[in-house]
Design a protein around this motif. Structure first.
Motif, mmCIF file in Angstrom:
data_model
loop_
_atom_site.group_PDB
_atom_site.id
_atom_site.type_symbol
_atom_site.label_atom_id
_atom_site.label_comp_id
_atom_site.label_asym_id
_atom_site.label_seq_id
_atom_site.Cartn_x
_atom_site.Cartn_y
_atom_site.Cartn_z
ATOM 1 N N PRO A 75 2.285 3.249 -7.742
ATOM 2 C CA PRO A 75 2.602 1.940 -7.156
ATOM 3 C C PRO A 75 1.369 1.292 -6.530
ATOM 4 C CG PRO A 75 4.108 3.640 -6.366
ATOM 5 C CD PRO A 75 2.994 4.349 -7.062
ATOM 6 N N ASN A 77 0.260 -1.052 -3.245
ATOM 7 C CA ASN A 77 0.829 -1.345 -1.937
ATOM 8 C C ASN A 77 -0.148 -2.145 -1.080
ATOM 9 O OD1 ASN A 77 3.357 -0.641 -0.546
ATOM 10 N ND2 ASN A 77 1.967 0.080 1.044
ATOM 11 N N ASN A 79 -2.094 -5.378 0.140
ATOM 12 C CA ASN A 79 -2.566 -6.499 -0.667
ATOM 13 C C ASN A 79 -2.792 -6.031 -2.101
ATOM 14 O OD1 ASN A 79 -2.554 -8.477 1.335
ATOM 15 N ND2 ASN A 79 -4.548 -7.822 2.114
ATOM 16 N N ASP A 168 -10.340 -8.426 1.210
ATOM 17 C CA ASP A 168 -9.071 -9.135 1.424
ATOM 18 C C ASP A 168 -8.808 -9.415 2.901
ATOM 19 O OD1 ASP A 168 -8.891 -6.289 1.518
ATOM 20 O OD2 ASP A 168 -6.707 -6.374 1.441
ATOM 21 N N GLN A 221 -7.114 4.467 2.718
ATOM 22 C CA GLN A 221 -7.742 4.403 1.381
ATOM 23 C C GLN A 221 -8.135 2.959 1.070
ATOM 24 O OE1 GLN A 221 -7.844 7.591 0.363
ATOM 25 N NE2 GLN A 221 -6.405 8.199 1.954
ATOM 26 N N LYS A 223 -9.227 -0.495 -0.161
ATOM 27 C CA LYS A 223 -9.458 -1.097 -1.488
ATOM 28 C C LYS A 223 -10.486 -2.235 -1.340
ATOM 29 C CE LYS A 223 -4.846 -1.998 -2.130
ATOM 30 N NZ LYS A 223 -3.546 -2.168 -2.879
#
Ligand SMILES: Nc1nc2c(c(=O)[nH]1)N[C@H]1C(S)=C(S)[C@@H](COP(=O)(O)O)O[C@H]1N2
Ligand SMILES: [Mo]
Length: 256
Positions: A75, A77, A79, A168, A221, A223
């Protein structure tokens, strides 16, 4: 890819010993059981605070799985697209101009283009991701051991944390960021990943570069990593608690 565990251990130690004051570590016999702790050490040797912390059982290697265990769907998750104009331009150019800058409290700060990162020796690991929202997934990650980059930029003795600045922002314009202790950067499974399950990271999973900080919860984690900043203190960055979710009350050391 074949891994030389003994070499990873040596490299970890070299990095972890690289900075910080030297302290005596007494009574560490039980710590010698840790799966990747160098067997050449014995309790009469002097270790840094960072090594002492790194060899506690919570910092052992995360379990690695086999190809057959990989989840059919991983999946996405949080943004799933930074959605900024700047990021869209990078997407349009297939991230050919994306670079990760590593600086702050470093002797030799520098940045690496995505192409340059991909030329460095990589590590592949199949691990389980656990999100606090109640799902887990097993994925195969390929990336560059962060410790290798740290040895190149040479953290200064007062560098205590690495802060990961992401591309982000949330609805209120708050940027996503994360952080870890400098010692955790040298953990053999801490990598800047550019592939998931053998293909370049897609946008929902953090293209083109995301952190894998194994044995830590999903929100650690990071991104869309753009910049890694070495700092002495986390106060003054974002809300001062070391991460986007930490600023809203989540644990900073999210060990699992
Ligand atoms: N930059 C950035 N990193 C992030 C997030 C995010 O919203 N933005 N969400 C976090 C959360 S809560 C989880 S569970 C994982 C999800 O990673 P995935 O989308 O690859 O499953 O990324 C983490 N890293
Ligand atoms: Mo999460």
């Amino acid at each position: 890819m074949k891994h030389d565990r003994a070499m990873e251990r040596r490299q970890f130690l070299k990095g972890a010993l690289g900075a910080a004051s030297v302290v005596a570590l007494a009574g560490c016999d039980n710590l010698m059981q840790s799966s990747w702790f160098p067997s050449i050490l014995n309790k009469t040797e002097k270790l840094t605070e960072r090594v002492q912390r790194a060899v506690t059982p919570t910092n052992a290697l995360a379990k690695e799985y086999g190809d057959a265990d990989i989840s059919s769907v991983f999946p996405a998750n949080g943004n799933s697209d930074p959605g900024t104009e700047d990021y869209a331009e990078h997407v349009a150019k297939n991230f050919s101009e994306w670079a990760v800058e590593v600086g702050g409290l470093a002797q030799a700060p520098r940045s690496w283009s995505l192409a340059a990162l991909k030329e460095l020796p990589s590590r592949t690991q199949i691990t389980r991701h656990d999100c606090v929202e109640g799902w887990s997934a097993i994925g195969k990650w390929t990336g560059i051991p962060l410790g290798d980059l740290m040895r190149k930029v040479q953290p200064l003795p007062n560098a205590k944390f690495a802060v990961f600045h992401c591309a982000d922002v949330d609805e209120d314009g708050m940027p996503y960021y994360e952080s870890m202790a400098l010692s955790d950067c040298y953990h053999p499974q801490t990598i800047l990943a550019y592939e998931l399950n053998g293909t370049p990271l897609d946008i929902p999973h953090g293209a083109p570069i995301r952190l894998r900080f194994e044995r830590q919860l999903g929100y650690k984690q990071a991104k869309y990593v753009r910049r890694i900043e070495l700092v002495e203190t986390l106060s003054g960055i974002g809300g001062g608690k070391g991460g986007y979710w930490e600023d809203q009350g989540y644990e900073w050391y999210a060990g699992i």
